[in-house]
Design an enzyme around this catalytic site. Sequence first.
Site, PDB file in Angstrom:
ATOM      1  N   ASP A  13       0.776  -1.328  -0.035  1.00 42.48           N
ATOM      2  CA  ASP A  13       0.095   0.084  -0.066  1.00 42.48           C
ATOM      3  C   ASP A  13       0.953   1.116  -0.056  1.00 42.48           C
ATOM      4  O   ASP A  13       0.329   2.196   0.541  1.00 42.48           O
ATOM      5  CB  ASP A  13      -0.982  -0.018   0.979  1.00 42.48           C
ATOM      6  CG  ASP A  13      -1.670  -1.238   1.325  1.00 42.48           C
ATOM      7  OD1 ASP A  13      -2.228  -1.746   0.554  1.00 42.48           O
ATOM      8  OD2 ASP A  13      -1.608  -1.893   2.374  1.00 42.48           O
ATOM      9  N   GLY A  17       0.702   2.402  -7.303  1.00 48.94           N
ATOM     10  CA  GLY A  17      -0.240   2.366  -8.622  1.00 48.94           C
ATOM     11  C   GLY A  17      -0.073   4.004  -9.035  1.00 48.94           C
ATOM     12  O   GLY A  17       0.045   4.079 -10.190  1.00 48.94           O
ATOM     13  N   LYS A  18       0.328   5.093  -8.329  1.00 46.85           N
ATOM     14  CA  LYS A  18       0.176   6.362  -8.810  1.00 46.85           C
ATOM     15  C   LYS A  18       1.673   6.537  -9.570  1.00 46.85           C
ATOM     16  O   LYS A  18       1.444   7.287 -10.471  1.00 46.85           O
ATOM     17  CB  LYS A  18       0.340   7.282  -7.317  1.00 46.85           C
ATOM     18  CG  LYS A  18       0.616   8.624  -7.935  1.00 46.85           C
ATOM     19  CD  LYS A  18       0.354   9.567  -6.674  1.00 46.85           C
ATOM     20  CE  LYS A  18       1.355  10.723  -6.728  1.00 46.85           C
ATOM     21  NZ  LYS A  18       1.159  11.669  -5.652  1.00 46.85           N
ATOM     22  N   ALA A  39      -4.266  -7.148  -6.103  1.00 48.73           N
ATOM     23  CA  ALA A  39      -3.316  -5.848  -6.238  1.00 48.73           C
ATOM     24  C   ALA A  39      -4.044  -4.852  -5.696  1.00 48.73           C
ATOM     25  O   ALA A  39      -3.474  -3.899  -5.149  1.00 48.73           O
ATOM     26  CB  ALA A  39      -2.543  -5.865  -7.655  1.00 48.73           C
ATOM     27  N   HIS A  41      -5.371  -1.911  -7.284  1.00 44.17           N
ATOM     28  CA  HIS A  41      -4.795  -0.578  -7.743  1.00 44.17           C
ATOM     29  C   HIS A  41      -6.340   0.480  -8.066  1.00 44.17           C
ATOM     30  O   HIS A  41      -7.039  -0.222  -8.752  1.00 44.17           O
ATOM     31  CB  HIS A  41      -4.064  -0.479  -8.941  1.00 44.17           C
ATOM     32  CG  HIS A  41      -2.619  -0.820  -8.830  1.00 44.17           C
ATOM     33  ND1 HIS A  41      -2.034  -0.635  -7.550  1.00 44.17           N
ATOM     34  CD2 HIS A  41      -1.889  -1.649  -9.646  1.00 44.17           C
ATOM     35  CE1 HIS A  41      -0.947  -1.480  -7.869  1.00 44.17           C
ATOM     36  NE2 HIS A  41      -0.752  -1.796  -9.118  1.00 44.17           N
ATOM     37  N   GLY A 415       0.403  14.245  -2.446  1.00 53.68           N
ATOM     38  CA  GLY A 415      -0.955  14.297  -2.444  1.00 53.68           C
ATOM     39  C   GLY A 415      -1.545  12.960  -3.284  1.00 53.68           C
ATOM     40  O   GLY A 415      -0.663  12.568  -3.993  1.00 53.68           O
TER      41      GLY A 415
HETATM   42  P1  GDP Z   1      -0.529   0.489  -3.976  1.00 52.27           P
HETATM   43  O1  GDP Z   1      -1.260  -0.609  -3.108  1.00 52.27           O
HETATM   44  O2  GDP Z   1       1.075   0.311  -3.441  1.00 52.27           O
HETATM   45  O3  GDP Z   1      -0.597   0.398  -5.414  1.00 52.27           O
HETATM   46  O4  GDP Z   1      -1.199   1.800  -3.287  1.00 52.27           O
HETATM   47  P2  GDP Z   1      -2.170   2.602  -4.284  1.00 52.27           P
HETATM   48  O5  GDP Z   1      -1.402   3.159  -5.339  1.00 52.27           O
HETATM   49  O6  GDP Z   1      -3.300   2.044  -4.173  1.00 52.27           O
HETATM   50  O7  GDP Z   1      -2.200   3.978  -3.216  1.00 52.27           O
HETATM   51  C1  GDP Z   1      -2.641   3.822  -2.002  1.00 52.27           C
HETATM   52  C2  GDP Z   1      -3.157   5.272  -1.653  1.00 52.27           C
HETATM   53  O8  GDP Z   1      -2.383   6.370  -1.479  1.00 52.27           O
HETATM   54  C3  GDP Z   1      -3.931   5.750  -2.785  1.00 52.27           C
HETATM   55  O9  GDP Z   1      -5.405   6.045  -2.277  1.00 52.27           O
HETATM   56  C4  GDP Z   1      -3.517   6.724  -3.397  1.00 52.27           C
HETATM   57  O10 GDP Z   1      -4.398   7.762  -3.967  1.00 52.27           O
HETATM   58  C5  GDP Z   1      -2.972   7.320  -2.147  1.00 52.27           C
HETATM   59  N1  GDP Z   1      -1.673   8.145  -2.496  1.00 52.27           N
HETATM   60  C6  GDP Z   1      -0.411   7.885  -3.296  1.00 52.27           C
HETATM   61  N2  GDP Z   1       0.504   8.712  -3.301  1.00 52.27           N
HETATM   62  C7  GDP Z   1       0.091   9.606  -2.348  1.00 52.27           C
HETATM   63  C8  GDP Z   1       0.705  10.791  -1.709  1.00 52.27           C
HETATM   64  O11 GDP Z   1       1.775  11.399  -2.153  1.00 52.27           O
HETATM   65  N3  GDP Z   1       0.097  11.544  -0.898  1.00 52.27           N
HETATM   66  C9  GDP Z   1      -1.114  11.171  -0.260  1.00 52.27           C
HETATM   67  N4  GDP Z   1      -1.814  11.835   0.626  1.00 52.27           N
HETATM   68  N5  GDP Z   1      -1.961  10.042  -0.757  1.00 52.27           N
HETATM   69  C10 GDP Z   1      -1.233   9.357  -1.818  1.00 52.27           C
END
Ligand code: GDP
Length: 424
Positions: A13, A17-18, A39, A41, A415
């Site tokens: 988590d 994904g971002k 996964a 995403h 963010g």
């Molecule tokens: P993964 O399981 O590693 O792929 O995690 P995700 O991509 O689902 O991200 C987890 C959450 O963190 C999502 O809701 C994203 O929008 C949020 N997120 C990612 N980067 C940031 C960040 O830099 N700041 C904040 N506040 N939220 C973030």
Amino acid sequence: MPVTIVLGTQWGDEGKGKLTDLLAADMDFVVRYQGGHNAGHTIVVDGESFALQLIPSGVLNPAVTPVIGNGVVVEPQVLIEEIDQLEARGVDTSRLKVSGQAHLIMPYHVEIDRVTERYLGKNSLGTTKRGIGPAYSDKATRVGLRVQDLLDPKIFREKLDVVLKEKNLILAKVYNRLPLSADEIAKKYLGEYAPRIEPLISDTVALLNDAVDSGKRLLLEGAQATFLDLDHGTYPFVTSSNPTAGGAITGTGIGLRNISKIIGVAKAYLTRVGSGPFPTELFDEYGTMLVDRGHEYGTNTGRRRRTGWFDAVLLRQAARINSLTDVFLTKLDVLDPFEVVKVAVGYQCDGERYDSVPYHQSVFHKAVPIYKEFPGWQCDLSDVRKRSDLPKQALEYIEFLSEQIGVPVTMVGVGPSRNQYVEI
Ligand code: GDP
């Protein structure tokens, strides 16, 4: 050498994904290399939210070929549902390729996952009960059915009959469950799923290596994370595959020398779902602030995640295991209001200092973090886009982490939106 690996460096988590979404804009191929439909995403494009658990997020980009590599375990019904969901919203999925060597998740895997977790009771592993672990078990014991078996009904049925006989015995004699019907499974897999999946089945090892040879850009996307790795994680509270960089090699068939970048995604603090050791875990109001500000609740379960300070000891280990070239530090903005920010730089266990993760789990369970403390920046980072606009306390924190990890932090997230990041 145009191959980049993106992987999680903690307990998942991290916000992979971002980064994947950001990088996919410049890629020709985005490839999943391990895990299954766990996964989770969520990608937001033009205000529309897409929840993908199996198909690589690159599918949303028309210039990208999304690939499910040989290291993945495929639940065919979920695959078809994701395709249908995407097509219904106007996303073209015809470029999707699925490795014929990937293993299939079968109904008995799901059933066994459910009953064994129930049987283990308070010792259960907290699996997602989707049959992923049992499918990988069958792969290792060489009784798995593979995606390519969908192309040969005779072989499929032969293999199914052999394996189901044993599974039904286990289900009936050990768990007191009803046996599953081979006819029904074959009807679904061969009659319903095979015609839909057949056009996607490919020799992805050849496809990806040809792509590398012709100078195409590839992104290998890890699910879960380093400390959930079957070999390198906090066993047994781990996943049943290898999310680490080695898994990207075996899970795609791309050779080691072709990898140019290995980006480790790390949260600016730490979270964990379910059981297992977590030395920097917080049980105070700071922990609650991390949960609230970081929205630290499980995507699938809604379960509150455990939270704690950044652990540089873990990250040093992750840097080694994965040969990280870069670290992407996400969710720095979550720490905005904190008066102090702490980083674990070592552990104290049984009166001894450890600068690396103790290999013996019993020792690791007793690890007490040695912290370095920083003053917080106490301002809103969400609109910062340039390194020079970061407050000096935040920069100091980032630079200290780079130094501790031994790998440069080259990007920080400020963010959840795609554009909320700063290059360092
Ligand atoms: P993964 O399981 O590693 O792929 O995690 P995700 O991509 O689902 O991200 C987890 C959450 O963190 C999502 O809701 C994203 O929008 C949020 N997120 C990612 N980067 C940031 C960040 O830099 N700041 C904040 N506040 N939220 C973030």
